[in-house]
Scaffold this motif. Structure first.
Motif, mmCIF file in Angstrom:
data_model
loop_
_atom_site.group_PDB
_atom_site.id
_atom_site.type_symbol
_atom_site.label_atom_id
_atom_site.label_comp_id
_atom_site.label_asym_id
_atom_site.label_seq_id
_atom_site.Cartn_x
_atom_site.Cartn_y
_atom_site.Cartn_z
ATOM 1 N N ALA A 179 7.625 5.516 -12.277
ATOM 2 C CA ALA A 179 7.347 5.603 -10.843
ATOM 3 C C ALA A 179 7.867 6.927 -10.290
ATOM 4 O O ALA A 179 8.976 7.354 -10.609
ATOM 5 N N HIS A 180 7.056 7.578 -9.462
ATOM 6 C CA HIS A 180 7.502 8.771 -8.740
ATOM 7 C C HIS A 180 8.547 8.321 -7.729
ATOM 8 O O HIS A 180 8.315 7.399 -6.946
ATOM 9 N N LEU A 181 9.725 8.961 -7.751
ATOM 10 C CA LEU A 181 10.805 8.609 -6.837
ATOM 11 C C LEU A 181 11.036 9.662 -5.767
ATOM 12 O O LEU A 181 11.374 9.344 -4.639
ATOM 13 N N GLY A 182 10.887 10.924 -6.129
ATOM 14 C CA GLY A 182 11.170 12.027 -5.216
ATOM 15 C C GLY A 182 11.409 13.282 -6.005
ATOM 16 O O GLY A 182 10.761 13.518 -7.028
ATOM 17 N N HIS A 183 12.382 14.090 -5.548
ATOM 18 C CA HIS A 183 12.677 15.369 -6.190
ATOM 19 C C HIS A 183 14.183 15.585 -6.244
ATOM 20 O O HIS A 183 14.935 14.974 -5.478
ATOM 21 N N ILE A 225 15.281 11.029 -2.540
ATOM 22 C CA ILE A 225 14.485 9.922 -3.031
ATOM 23 C C ILE A 225 13.768 9.211 -1.882
ATOM 24 O O ILE A 225 14.363 8.939 -0.837
ATOM 25 N N ASN A 226 12.508 8.884 -2.091
ATOM 26 C CA ASN A 226 11.753 8.107 -1.119
ATOM 27 C C ASN A 226 12.323 6.689 -1.070
ATOM 28 O O ASN A 226 12.368 5.992 -2.089
ATOM 29 N N GLY A 227 12.749 6.254 0.109
ATOM 30 C CA GLY A 227 13.337 4.930 0.254
ATOM 31 C C GLY A 227 12.379 3.805 -0.088
ATOM 32 O O GLY A 227 12.802 2.739 -0.538
ATOM 33 N N VAL A 228 11.090 4.023 0.090
ATOM 34 C CA VAL A 228 10.097 2.994 -0.216
ATOM 35 C C VAL A 228 10.059 2.686 -1.711
ATOM 36 O O VAL A 228 9.582 1.633 -2.119
ATOM 37 N N CYS A 229 10.617 3.553 -2.531
ATOM 38 C CA CYS A 229 10.670 3.362 -3.985
ATOM 39 C C CYS A 229 11.870 2.528 -4.413
ATOM 40 O O CYS A 229 12.015 2.218 -5.595
ATOM 41 N N LEU A 230 12.738 2.209 -3.463
ATOM 42 C CA LEU A 230 14.008 1.558 -3.778
ATOM 43 C C LEU A 230 14.117 0.180 -3.149
ATOM 44 O O LEU A 230 13.526 -0.083 -2.106
ATOM 45 N N ARG A 234 11.366 10.770 -11.728
ATOM 46 C CA ARG A 234 10.654 9.511 -11.959
ATOM 47 C C ARG A 234 11.597 8.487 -12.571
ATOM 48 O O ARG A 234 12.565 8.840 -13.245
ATOM 49 N N CYS A 235 11.275 7.220 -12.381
ATOM 50 C CA CYS A 235 11.998 6.137 -13.040
ATOM 51 C C CYS A 235 11.707 6.234 -14.535
ATOM 52 O O CYS A 235 10.548 6.316 -14.949
ATOM 53 N N ALA A 236 12.752 6.236 -15.346
ATOM 54 C CA ALA A 236 12.571 6.349 -16.799
ATOM 55 C C ALA A 236 11.947 5.091 -17.389
ATOM 56 O O ALA A 236 11.343 5.150 -18.456
ATOM 57 N N ASP A 265 0.825 -1.210 0.000
ATOM 58 C CA ASP A 265 0.000 0.000 0.000
ATOM 59 C C ASP A 265 0.860 1.262 0.000
ATOM 60 O O ASP A 265 0.588 2.213 -0.727
ATOM 61 N N GLU A 266 1.932 1.283 0.808
ATOM 62 C CA GLU A 266 2.808 2.458 0.888
ATOM 63 C C GLU A 266 3.599 2.644 -0.404
ATOM 64 O O GLU A 266 3.751 3.767 -0.886
ATOM 65 N N GLN A 267 4.107 1.571 -0.967
ATOM 66 C CA GLN A 267 4.809 1.667 -2.248
ATOM 67 C C GLN A 267 3.879 2.207 -3.329
ATOM 68 O O GLN A 267 4.278 3.083 -4.110
ATOM 69 N N TYR A 268 2.661 1.731 -3.377
ATOM 70 C CA TYR A 268 1.697 2.191 -4.376
ATOM 71 C C TYR A 268 1.391 3.681 -4.176
ATOM 72 O O TYR A 268 1.399 4.459 -5.125
ATOM 73 N N ARG A 269 1.168 4.086 -2.920
ATOM 74 C CA ARG A 269 0.836 5.489 -2.618
ATOM 75 C C ARG A 269 1.953 6.421 -3.063
ATOM 76 O O ARG A 269 1.711 7.479 -3.656
ATOM 77 N N VAL A 270 3.193 6.041 -2.806
ATOM 78 C CA VAL A 270 4.322 6.910 -3.148
ATOM 79 C C VAL A 270 4.691 6.781 -4.626
ATOM 80 O O VAL A 270 4.759 7.778 -5.348
ATOM 81 N N CYS A 271 4.923 5.569 -5.091
ATOM 82 C CA CYS A 271 5.423 5.359 -6.462
ATOM 83 C C CYS A 271 4.400 5.658 -7.549
ATOM 84 O O CYS A 271 4.742 6.211 -8.592
ATOM 85 N N ARG A 272 3.165 5.287 -7.331
ATOM 86 C CA ARG A 272 2.172 5.402 -8.388
ATOM 87 C C ARG A 272 1.250 6.607 -8.209
ATOM 88 O O ARG A 272 0.644 7.075 -9.162
ATOM 89 N N GLN A 273 1.151 7.123 -6.966
ATOM 90 C CA GLN A 273 0.266 8.263 -6.716
ATOM 91 C C GLN A 273 1.021 9.538 -6.348
ATOM 92 O O GLN A 273 0.412 10.538 -6.012
ATOM 93 N N GLY A 274 2.357 9.491 -6.384
ATOM 94 C CA GLY A 274 3.151 10.688 -6.138
ATOM 95 C C GLY A 274 3.230 11.127 -4.698
ATOM 96 O O GLY A 274 3.489 12.295 -4.418
ATOM 97 N N GLY A 275 3.049 10.200 -3.774
ATOM 98 C CA GLY A 275 3.113 10.542 -2.357
ATOM 99 C C GLY A 275 4.544 10.717 -1.871
ATOM 100 O O GLY A 275 5.508 10.613 -2.632
#
Length: 137
Positions: free
Chosen positions: A102-106, A121-126, A96-98, A18-28
């Motif tokens: 996926a949204h990674l951070g800024h 980078i959000n660690g949950v994306c890695l 984002r991941c090319a 759920d957290e990976q989806y919220r951050v990576c796919r929804q830009g959280g």
């Protein structure tokens, strides 16, 4: 990199927590200092949690004090894409991941030499592949 990996939202929800989806796919954004990677200095390659594309290497990691894993460059300039982000009333550059978008951070212009950039980078994306050699430049 190849064409961006495409999946349906339902497929992403099955593949990710759920957290990976919220951050990576929804830009959280994950809370600062919540990632196991924010202060981890173990050698390795950091891959996208969605598609396993190589993104960052521990040789390019530094302690920014921000609470998120920070890197002064990706493994390859083609590994990530940058996009204007004007959410939250700020002007930022989203990363984002090319491969899968996926949204990674800024990325910010306050990093160390040699690039002067801070990929925050959000660690949950890695996910880290331990002891992976740094990609050749």
């Amino acid at each position: 990199m190849s064409d961006p990996l495409e999946r349906t939202e339902a497929e992403w929800q099955v593949l990710l927590t759920d957290e990976q989806y919220r951050v990576c796919r929804q830009g959280g954004t994950e809370p600062p200092f919540s990632s196991a990677y924010h202060d981890d200095h173990s050698p390795g390659l950091y891959r996208c949690v969605c598609c396993r594309a190589p993104l960052f290497h521990s040789e390019h990691k530094f302690d920014s004090g921000s609470g998120w894993p920070s890197y002064w460059q990706p493994v390859d300039s083609a590994a990530v894409t940058e996009h204007t982000d004007q959410s939250l009333g700020m002007h930022r550059t989203e990363v984002r991941c090319a491969n899968c978008a996926a949204h990674l951070g800024h990325v910010f212009p306050d990093g160390p030499p040699p690039t002067g950039r801070r990929f925050c980078i959000n660690g949950v994306c890695l996910e880290r592949e331990e002891n992976a050699p740094a990609p050749s430049a």
